[in-house]
Design an enzyme around this catalytic site. Structure first.
Site, PDB file in Angstrom:
ATOM      1  N   HIS A 242      -9.531  -9.736  -3.312  1.00 25.60           N
ATOM      2  CA  HIS A 242      -9.076 -10.045  -1.951  1.00 25.60           C
ATOM      3  C   HIS A 242      -9.981  -9.405  -0.911  1.00 25.60           C
ATOM      4  CE1 HIS A 242      -5.278 -11.439  -3.786  1.00 25.60           C
ATOM      5  NE2 HIS A 242      -5.161 -12.157  -2.684  1.00 25.60           N
TER       6      HIS A 242
ATOM      7  N   LYS B 231      -6.743  -6.311   3.039  1.00 30.71           N
ATOM      8  CA  LYS B 231      -5.457  -6.404   2.326  1.00 30.71           C
ATOM      9  C   LYS B 231      -4.882  -5.022   2.081  1.00 30.71           C
ATOM     10  CE  LYS B 231      -3.035  -8.643  -1.471  1.00 30.71           C
ATOM     11  NZ  LYS B 231      -1.919  -9.007  -0.596  1.00 30.71           N
TER      12      LYS B 231
ATOM     13  N   GLY C  80       6.892 -14.855   2.756  1.00 36.10           N
ATOM     14  CA  GLY C  80       5.659 -14.764   1.971  1.00 36.10           C
ATOM     15  C   GLY C  80       5.066 -13.375   1.963  1.00 36.10           C
TER      16      GLY C  80
END
Ligand code: NAD
Length: 257
Positions: free
Chosen positions: A146, A150, A90
């Site tokens: 986000h 991040k 992921g």
């Protein structure tokens, strides 16, 4: 029992993955590995591996949410050792070349890669492609939000959504993506697809795909309100992947979309 290794186990995602795997009666946490926070992992009596080699040798399959460097190291080590185990990856921010490495290794083991493991985003990508194709004249603009930590931008999810729209219109995303506007930029060109990033606070992840026409517009929005969404998505993806032949799979494949 699916003997699972968590790579990136001390991170925001890794911490939740460890908990969920430990609470899942179909799964066994057989190894964990991380670059940082190893002392804390040991203090929690988790099966910490000292090297990536040991990590891979101690598990039957892997869930990886680390960093692009970490994922590449993991793949390289698996390849060097000839250990071909199912992997759900992921990690976002992979370059085209890094993604090609992942593709190459998937000839020897089943790999599911998704920049977003949530069912909602998988469905959003599908719907966005339909709208992009149907409203051919609409201007497509994607905005992603986000949390302040991040590292990569635009988000892998925003790029996946943009890719779905570009493909639906027969366009090469590399030629039409705009990820920033400043100054006298002139009028918007017909084919461009805007992909913009906002960073702040603790936003888990929000993606807005807009289709703008004269006189009306459609905006499709997905909000992730908890990281558990991605964690549960990754675990379900792994349960699906373990019985699959070698190859590269998407989250859409695992959801039958
Ligand atoms: P984080 O920074 O909190 O954690 C990263 C973890 O990976 C840590 O345990 C760190 O020690 C480890 N790590 C980093 N580099 C490493 C290396 N070279 N070798 C070994 N371990 C290494 O990050 P996070 O918020 O947990 O996110 C991790 C990744 O997952 C990011 O790429 C993020 O964008 C992505 N992500 C994907 C989804 C999805 O649904 N696909 C959802 C959330 C986050």
């Amino acid at each position: 029992m699916i003997q699972t290794g968590i790579f990136g186990a001390s991170g925001r995602m890794g911490t939740l993955l460890v908990q969920e795997v430990q609470n899942d009666s179909d799964m066994e946490l057989s190894s964990v590995y991380a670059r940082d926070g190893v002392q804390d992992l040991r203090a929690r009596n988790l099966p910490v591996a000292d090297s990536i080699e040991e990590f891979l040798q101690s598990c039957a399959c892997v869930i990886d949410f680390s960093s692009k460097e970490g994922s590449m190291e993991l793949l390289r080590t698996a390849q060097n050792l000839g250990l071909h185990k199912p992997m759900v990856i992921g990690t976002t921010g992979l370059s085209q070349g890094e993604f090609e490495n992942l593709k190459t290794l998937s000839q020897h083991c089943p790999i599911l890669y998704a920049s977003n493991m949530s069912m909602g985003v998988a469905i959003l990508a599908k719907i966005s492609a339909i709208v992009a194709q149907t409203l051919k004249d609409s201007d497509i603009e994607i905005v992603e939000y986000h949390h302040r930590h991040k590292k990569d931008a635009p988000s892998g999810t925003a790029l996946t959504l943009a890719q779905s729209c570009a493909k639906a219109r027969g366009l090469d995303l590399q030629n039409v993506r705009i990820s920033g506007r400043d100054g006298i930029i002139g009028a918007r060109s017909k084919d461009e697809i805007g992909v913009m990033s906002v960073r702040g606070g603790d936003v888990v992840g929000k993606h807005n795909v807009g289709f703008y026409l004269d006189g009306e517009y459609i905006e499709l929005t997905h909000n992730a309100t908890s990281r558990l969404t991605f964690v549960k998505g990754a675990i379900n993806a792994l349960k699906w992947l373990v019985s699959k032949p070698n190859g590269l799979y998407s989250i859409q494949d695992s959801l039958g979309l």
